[in-house]
Design a protein around this motif. Structure first.
Motif, PDB file in Angstrom:
ATOM      1  N   TRP A 293      81.446  36.010 -49.139  1.00  0.00           N
ATOM      2  CA  TRP A 293      80.563  36.732 -48.218  1.00  0.00           C
ATOM      3  C   TRP A 293      81.238  37.986 -47.696  1.00  0.00           C
ATOM      4  O   TRP A 293      80.614  39.050 -47.616  1.00  0.00           O
ATOM      5  N   TRP A 294      82.502  37.880 -47.334  1.00  0.00           N
ATOM      6  CA  TRP A 294      83.247  39.027 -46.800  1.00  0.00           C
ATOM      7  C   TRP A 294      83.309  40.146 -47.829  1.00  0.00           C
ATOM      8  O   TRP A 294      83.095  41.319 -47.512  1.00  0.00           O
ATOM      9  N   SER A 295      83.588  39.786 -49.075  1.00  0.00           N
ATOM     10  CA  SER A 295      83.674  40.795 -50.132  1.00  0.00           C
ATOM     11  C   SER A 295      82.327  41.494 -50.337  1.00  0.00           C
ATOM     12  O   SER A 295      82.258  42.725 -50.446  1.00  0.00           O
ATOM     13  N   LYS A 296      81.234  40.720 -50.381  1.00  0.00           N
ATOM     14  CA  LYS A 296      79.913  41.321 -50.581  1.00  0.00           C
ATOM     15  C   LYS A 296      79.517  42.196 -49.400  1.00  0.00           C
ATOM     16  O   LYS A 296      78.924  43.274 -49.582  1.00  0.00           O
ATOM     17  N   ARG A 297      79.829  41.742 -48.195  1.00  0.00           N
ATOM     18  CA  ARG A 297      79.489  42.525 -47.005  1.00  0.00           C
ATOM     19  C   ARG A 297      80.245  43.857 -47.007  1.00  0.00           C
ATOM     20  O   ARG A 297      79.691  44.911 -46.670  1.00  0.00           O
ATOM     21  N   GLU A 298      81.521  43.798 -47.375  1.00  0.00           N
ATOM     22  CA  GLU A 298      82.302  45.025 -47.440  1.00  0.00           C
ATOM     23  C   GLU A 298      81.750  45.985 -48.482  1.00  0.00           C
ATOM     24  O   GLU A 298      81.653  47.198 -48.246  1.00  0.00           O
ATOM     25  N   GLU A 299      81.375  45.444 -49.641  1.00  0.00           N
ATOM     26  CA  GLU A 299      80.831  46.299 -50.697  1.00  0.00           C
ATOM     27  C   GLU A 299      79.536  46.965 -50.241  1.00  0.00           C
ATOM     28  O   GLU A 299      79.303  48.144 -50.512  1.00  0.00           O
ATOM     29  N   SER A 300      78.683  46.214 -49.550  1.00  0.00           N
ATOM     30  CA  SER A 300      77.397  46.782 -49.126  1.00  0.00           C
ATOM     31  C   SER A 300      77.547  47.814 -48.022  1.00  0.00           C
ATOM     32  O   SER A 300      76.666  48.656 -47.829  1.00  0.00           O
ATOM     33  N   SER A 301      78.652  47.765 -47.283  1.00  0.00           N
ATOM     34  CA  SER A 301      78.844  48.708 -46.175  1.00  0.00           C
ATOM     35  C   SER A 301      79.530  50.000 -46.597  1.00  0.00           C
ATOM     36  O   SER A 301      79.593  50.952 -45.823  1.00  0.00           O
ATOM     37  N   ARG A 302      80.040  50.045 -47.824  1.00  0.00           N
ATOM     38  CA  ARG A 302      80.749  51.238 -48.311  1.00  0.00           C
ATOM     39  C   ARG A 302      79.860  52.019 -49.269  1.00  0.00           C
ATOM     40  O   ARG A 302      78.952  51.476 -49.897  1.00  0.00           O
ATOM     41  N   SER A 303      80.118  53.301 -49.390  1.00  0.00           N
ATOM     42  CA  SER A 303      79.354  54.163 -50.297  1.00  0.00           C
ATOM     43  C   SER A 303      79.772  53.891 -51.736  1.00  0.00           C
ATOM     44  O   SER A 303      80.964  53.675 -52.015  1.00  0.00           O
ATOM     45  N   PRO A 304      78.810  53.887 -52.671  1.00  0.00           N
ATOM     46  CA  PRO A 304      79.174  53.660 -54.074  1.00  0.00           C
ATOM     47  C   PRO A 304      80.083  54.763 -54.595  1.00  0.00           C
ATOM     48  O   PRO A 304      79.932  55.935 -54.248  1.00  0.00           O
ATOM     49  N   MET A 305      81.013  54.370 -55.408  1.00  0.00           N
ATOM     50  CA  MET A 305      82.022  55.305 -55.920  1.00  0.00           C
ATOM     51  C   MET A 305      81.620  55.930 -57.249  1.00  0.00           C
ATOM     52  O   MET A 305      81.908  57.098 -57.515  1.00  0.00           O
ATOM     53  N   TYR A 306      80.924  55.155 -58.073  1.00  0.00           N
ATOM     54  CA  TYR A 306      80.679  55.580 -59.455  1.00  0.00           C
ATOM     55  C   TYR A 306      79.270  56.145 -59.605  1.00  0.00           C
ATOM     56  O   TYR A 306      78.421  55.597 -60.323  1.00  0.00           O
TER      57      TYR A 306
END
Length: 429
Positions: A293-306
């Motif tokens: 959950w922590w990993s997914k939450r962090e990914e959703s809160s950051r801007s996509p890189m690619y």
């Protein structure tokens, strides 16, 4: 000398046990199947494979053996009592959980379920008297929850080490749908290690006596000891659209260390606190889910890189053999100019490269925002886009679904013809 001879003799006996058990070989087959699925997906998305099945499989097996020997050495001082029936339960539960989600093959989930079953059987011992079912349930009565939790914690410490060192080695570039339905680039990090364990376990009278007392178990070690073979499976699966693969692997490794220490604390609680077995069993799975959950939450809160931007074309990946690899191009970098021509689409890059068929000079913005210049002669038969995998645009034909690690879901979903995903357009390979 006697203890050395006993260690060698019992270890050889355990290796024979391991050789005749099917579980370790099932684990190796599982790894081969998973890596083959990934390579098939690579061909589907990028018309080439980015990894070698043979190389990745033998490295995985080798590192699994190293992890198994290291964990077995440490567990000889911790103590473990794992009946053969429990080993069968572990592998059956792991197989059933893998059907639901591949990441559930992790030992933490199987041990959590075993702990719950142990509490149920201990609370209702009459269950072991039921015809047919009772024989299968009896090993659960003697299940050492503290030892199993300690094993989970130790194996996750080893997994943290492997993830930090080689977690990005099998990273696969993927096209996924972002939060607004726009196609963006990312990486699927997924590895598995079949781990053969030779666990020191108590034995009956007449066997050798240990010159030390393991941490867990108490007086049960006074009767003697032996080795028992217990193959298990370590698994790691992450997806990132906001970090470089090696950065994601390092972050995941640090979190796994924290998780492993917490599980070791749960093992101590299960050993010395009455009634803590159920709490520890539930917590080991809940904490693992918290990591996800922590990993997914962090990914959703950051801007996509690619994703492509005004500066040029974002590089998602680099083929293992090609001009881009030789020029030192890296994922996350941006191709700003090719042969002095600004490029913003795959077609523009192709035309810029054709302007000088014998030589290529690129102006590239690296991941730190600095400009670098690379150049190389071009030869007939080489990749028309230098061997780079560009971030996707609205013309991408396939996307990998969020549930692609599930046995029942296709790895890649074909997008409808003419589908446009909005203003974040760019180039796919």
């Amino acid at each position: 000398m006697d203890i050395a001879a006993d260690l060698a003799r019992n270890a050889l006996h355990a290796l024979v046990q391991l050789a005749v058990q099917p579980f370790y070989y099932i684990g190796i087959v599982f790894v081969i199947v998973q890596y083959r699925r990934q390579i098939v997906l690579e061909r589907q998305l990028f018309s080439t494979r980015l990894h070698s099945l043979i190389d990745t499989t033998w490295r995985t097996v080798l590192w699994g053996i190293v992890a198994g020997m290291a964990a077995s050495f440490v567990m000889s001082f911790v103590g473990a009592t794992v009946p053969l029936g429990v080993v069968v339960w572990l592998w059956v539960l792991s197989a059933l959980l893998a059907v639901v989600q591949i990441r559930f093959v992790c030992l933490a989930y199987s041990v959590a379920l075993l702990g719950v079953l142990h509490v149920v059987v201990s609370t209702f011992p009459s269950l072991t008297e039921i015809d047919y079912v009772g024989a299968a349930l009896r090993p659960l009565q003697q299940l050492p929850i503290s030892s199993m939790l300690a094993l989970v914690g130790l194996l996750h410490l080893l997994e943290a080490f492997f993830v930090g060192k080689q977690g990005a080695s099998m990273a696969m570039p993927v096209f996924v749908e972002g939060k607004r339905g726009k196609v963006i680039g990312g990486y699927q990090l997924q590895q598995f290690w079949p781990v053969p364990l030779l666990l020191l376990v108590p034995a009956g009278a007449g066997s050798a006596v240990l010159p030390w007392s393991p941490l867990f178990g108490g007086d049960i070690w006074s009767a003697g000891w032996t080795f028992a073979a217990m193959p298990v499976m370590l698994g790691f699966a992450e997806r990132t659209t906001t970090r470089l693969p090696q950065d994601k692997a390092r972050v995941s490794a640090k979190r796994l260390v924290v998780y492993a220490v917490a599980v070791l604390a749960l093992a101590a609680g299960a050993e010395w606190l009455p009634g803590f077995a159920l709490v520890g069993s539930l917590a080991v799975a809940a904490l693992h889910e918290a990591l996800v959950w922590w990993s997914k939450r962090e990914e959703s809160s950051r801007s996509p890189m690619y994703v492509h931007g005004a500066d040029g074309l974002k590089i998602l990946g680099v083929l293992p053999a090609g001009p881009a690899k030789e020029m030192g191009l890296l994922p996350g970098e941006t191709i700003h100019k090719a042969n002095g021509i600004k490029v913003r689409t795959k077609e523009e890059l192709h035309e810029a490269l054709r302007s000088n068929a014998a030589f290529c000079k690129l102006e590239v913005i690296n991941t730190e925002g600095h400009t670098k210049f690379v150049q190389r002669a071009l030869f007939a038969g080489e990749h028309h886009l230098l061997g780079v995998v560009l971030a996707p645009d609205d013309k991408a034909m396939y996307v990998v679904e969020e549930r692609s690690v599930n046995w029942f879901t296709k790895a890649a979903r074909r997008r409808p013809a003419g589908y446009a995903s909005g203003s974040e357009t760019g180039s796919g390979l």
